[in-house]
Design a protein around this motif. Structure first.
Motif, PDB file in Angstrom:
ATOM      1  N   PRO A  30       0.787  -1.020   0.127  1.00 56.33           N
ATOM      2  CA  PRO A  30      -0.143  -0.133   0.135  1.00 56.33           C
ATOM      3  C   PRO A  30       0.643   1.341   0.201  1.00 56.33           C
ATOM      4  O   PRO A  30       0.251   2.396  -0.416  1.00 56.33           O
ATOM      5  CB  PRO A  30      -0.815   0.268   1.037  1.00 56.33           C
ATOM      6  N   HIS A  31       2.035   1.379   0.081  1.00 51.60           N
ATOM      7  CA  HIS A  31       3.271   2.319   0.660  1.00 51.60           C
ATOM      8  C   HIS A  31       3.807   2.886  -0.654  1.00 51.60           C
ATOM      9  O   HIS A  31       4.057   1.616  -1.480  1.00 51.60           O
ATOM     10  CB  HIS A  31       3.774   1.997   1.533  1.00 51.60           C
ATOM     11  N   ALA A  32       3.990   3.808  -1.248  1.00 49.45           N
ATOM     12  CA  ALA A  32       5.329   4.055  -2.125  1.00 49.45           C
ATOM     13  C   ALA A  32       6.872   3.793  -1.807  1.00 49.45           C
ATOM     14  O   ALA A  32       6.881   4.051  -0.609  1.00 49.45           O
ATOM     15  CB  ALA A  32       4.678   5.697  -2.223  1.00 49.45           C
ATOM     16  N   LEU A  33       7.911   3.583  -2.538  1.00 49.67           N
ATOM     17  CA  LEU A  33       8.695   2.789  -2.187  1.00 49.67           C
ATOM     18  C   LEU A  33       9.378   3.428  -3.669  1.00 49.67           C
ATOM     19  O   LEU A  33       9.829   3.860  -4.799  1.00 49.67           O
ATOM     20  CB  LEU A  33       8.800   1.699  -2.438  1.00 49.67           C
ATOM     21  N   VAL A  34      10.714   4.311  -2.918  1.00 50.09           N
ATOM     22  CA  VAL A  34      11.882   4.673  -3.594  1.00 50.09           C
ATOM     23  C   VAL A  34      13.095   4.463  -3.286  1.00 50.09           C
ATOM     24  O   VAL A  34      12.518   3.922  -1.832  1.00 50.09           O
ATOM     25  CB  VAL A  34      12.193   6.566  -2.694  1.00 50.09           C
ATOM     26  N   CYS A  35      14.347   3.655  -4.117  1.00 48.08           N
ATOM     27  CA  CYS A  35      15.091   3.097  -4.455  1.00 48.08           C
ATOM     28  C   CYS A  35      16.106   3.831  -5.183  1.00 48.08           C
ATOM     29  O   CYS A  35      15.910   3.892  -6.579  1.00 48.08           O
ATOM     30  CB  CYS A  35      15.096   1.436  -4.397  1.00 48.08           C
ATOM     31  N   THR A  36      17.474   3.434  -4.634  1.00 52.16           N
ATOM     32  CA  THR A  36      18.353   4.378  -5.326  1.00 52.16           C
ATOM     33  C   THR A  36      18.429   3.079  -6.288  1.00 52.16           C
ATOM     34  O   THR A  36      17.607   2.074  -6.442  1.00 52.16           O
ATOM     35  CB  THR A  36      19.422   4.058  -4.857  1.00 52.16           C
TER      36      THR A  36
END
Length: 127
Positions: A30-36
């Motif tokens: 349900p969450h937004a994920l930001v990754c390198t």
């Protein structure tokens, strides 16, 4: 309310982070994920159904991009698995990311055990 989580790992720790994400994929969904960039590629192979926004790789400025997002209030938690036994060419950027996470007092985990504690504490239940 869904959160935005930053997921970062040094090279030797990327498999551990990818395994952690795969174990918690249902709670992360349900969450937004930001990754390198490189970390995100590894995570996508382990959890292909999760939507992941990529920023640049750490040495090319990704750590700084995530730090800027923390400062702007866009990142709500940091899951960062650093390699404590390997020197990092971009160590200054890593220290800056840690500093900004502390300055803005966001939840942060630096190992599978501490990341599990954030989950057990209900962080991801907010979604």
């Amino acid at each position: 309310m869904p959160l935005t989580l930053a997921l970062v790992a040094h090279d030797r720790m990327k498999p551990a982070l990818a395994e952690w994400v795969a174990r918690h994929a249902a709670q992360l969904a349900p969450h937004a994920l930001v990754c390198t960039a490189t970390t995100g590629g590894v995570i996508r192979r382990h959890a292909p159904d999760l939507p992941i926004r990529l920023v640049k790789s750490g040495p090319l400025g990704g750590d700084q991009q995530i730090g800027g997002m923390i400062a702007e209030g866009e990142i709500h938690a940091l899951i960062f698995f650093p390699d404590p036994l390997a020197p990092q060419a971009h160590d200054v950027d890593v220290k800056a990311l840690l500093r900004i996470a502390l300055v803005y007092d966001i939840p942060a985990a630096f190992s599978p055990a501490t990341a599990d504690l954030l989950v057990a504490g209900g962080l991801l239940a907010r979604g």
